[in-house]
Write an enzyme that holds these catalytic residues in place. Structure first.
Site, PDB file in Angstrom:
ATOM      1  N   SER A 149       0.869  -1.186   0.000  1.00  0.00           N
ATOM      2  CA  SER A 149       0.000   0.000   0.000  1.00  0.00           C
ATOM      3  C   SER A 149       0.898   1.225   0.000  1.00  0.00           C
ATOM      4  O   SER A 149       2.080   1.148   0.363  1.00  0.00           O
ATOM      5  CB  SER A 149      -0.861  -0.001   1.274  1.00  0.00           C
ATOM      6  OG  SER A 149      -1.499   1.239   1.471  1.00  0.00           O
ATOM      7  N   TYR A 162      -2.358  -1.222  10.334  1.00  0.00           N
ATOM      8  CA  TYR A 162      -2.272  -1.346   8.878  1.00  0.00           C
ATOM      9  C   TYR A 162      -0.939  -0.802   8.374  1.00  0.00           C
ATOM     10  O   TYR A 162      -0.251  -1.435   7.563  1.00  0.00           O
ATOM     11  CB  TYR A 162      -3.441  -0.593   8.242  1.00  0.00           C
ATOM     12  CG  TYR A 162      -3.607  -0.811   6.759  1.00  0.00           C
ATOM     13  CD1 TYR A 162      -4.274  -1.929   6.275  1.00  0.00           C
ATOM     14  CD2 TYR A 162      -3.124   0.113   5.843  1.00  0.00           C
ATOM     15  CE1 TYR A 162      -4.449  -2.132   4.911  1.00  0.00           C
ATOM     16  CE2 TYR A 162      -3.293  -0.071   4.482  1.00  0.00           C
ATOM     17  CZ  TYR A 162      -3.962  -1.197   4.019  1.00  0.00           C
ATOM     18  OH  TYR A 162      -4.121  -1.381   2.674  1.00  0.00           O
TER      19      TYR A 162
END
Length: 267
Positions: A149, A162
């Site tokens: 990401s 995350y």
């Protein structure tokens, strides 16, 4: 002989985790279009998953199977790799895409959510690689693509688990690339910003209702505030990049973390 011009991955077998929807499904479709047999993974309605398999066979004329391994369980992850090898004869391409998210301040972050995010977003990739790499070494060829990401490169508040998992995934990618450099196996990470998926579409509607603002304002000023192009990436773009990284043209690309983020991490 395989058509290596239009189907450069003919004869390969690809496992894509978290591929019954969203980015993973887009990547699986692209790999199948390039000729690879596909192992789908993820939860969902059995009838809908069966329809997906029929779609792959009909459109791409490739073998396709579904494995319901829970990515939070290392034994199930390993079993998926082993069963793929037993059923299809190899496991040439591994795309670790499965992921979950939770948003909260660190002091309010539920420990169970932290553990689950690290298990699915990071540890699952390790367990899959650990099982797949010996099979790739035996064939002298392999491609590992970890879907990280933009948050594997930069941080945002309230997404500690995350961000930590995706930074860890980028580090795991680099370590694996160095270990596998002479084995004919590459390992790369792709780092998307916001990608248009049904889940993102739902976020837009939810944010618009919560803030009492128009969808267009949510897109530009909330979701894409850090994405200079002010457009979502597409699952097709993620698929095309993955196919390239799995091709012979990318044989010298390894250990990279490639942003697909509309310039987000160029700030």
């Amino acid at each position: 002989m395989p058509d290596t011009t239009n189907r450069p991955l003919a004869g390969r077998v690809a496992i894509v985790t978290g591929s019954t929807s969203g980015i993973g499904l887009g990547i699986a479709r692209a790999l199948a279009s390039a000729g690879s047999a596909i192992v789908l993974n993820g939860f969902g309605d059995a009838g809908a998953i069966a329809q997906l398999q029929d779609e792959f066979r009909r459109r791409h004329a490739v073998a396709v199977h579904h494995h319901s391994a829970d990515m939070s369980d290392p034994r199930q992850v390993t079993a998926m790799i082993e069963e793929t090898h037993a059923r299809l004869g190899s496991a040439d391409i591994l795309v670790s895409n499965a992921g979950i998210q939770h948003v909260a301040a660190i002091e309010d972050f539920p420990p169970g959510k932290w553990d689950a995010i690290l298990a699915i977003n990071l540890s699952a990739a390790f367990h899959a690689m650990r099982a797949a790499i010996p099979l790739m070494r035996a064939r002298g060829w392999g491609r590992i693509v970890n879907v990280a990401s933009a948050h594997g490169l930069v941080a945002s508040p309230f997404k500690s688990a995350y961000v930590a998992a995706k930074h860890g995934l980028v580090g795991l990618t680099k370590a694996a690339a160095l270990e596998l450099a002479e084995a004919g196996i590459t390992c790369n990470a792709i780092c998307p910003g916001y990608v248009w998926t049904p889940l993102v579409e739902k976020q837009i509607d939810d944010q618009a209702r919560a803030h009492g603002i128009a969808r267009e304002q949510v897109i530009r000023d909330v979701l894409l505030v850090n994405q200079p192009t002010k457009r979502f990436a597409t699952v097709e773009e993620m698929g095309a990049l993955t196919v390239f990284l799995c091709s012979e043209a990318a044989a010298s690309i390894t250990g990279t973390a490639l942003p697909v983020d509309g310039g987000w991490t160029a700030h």
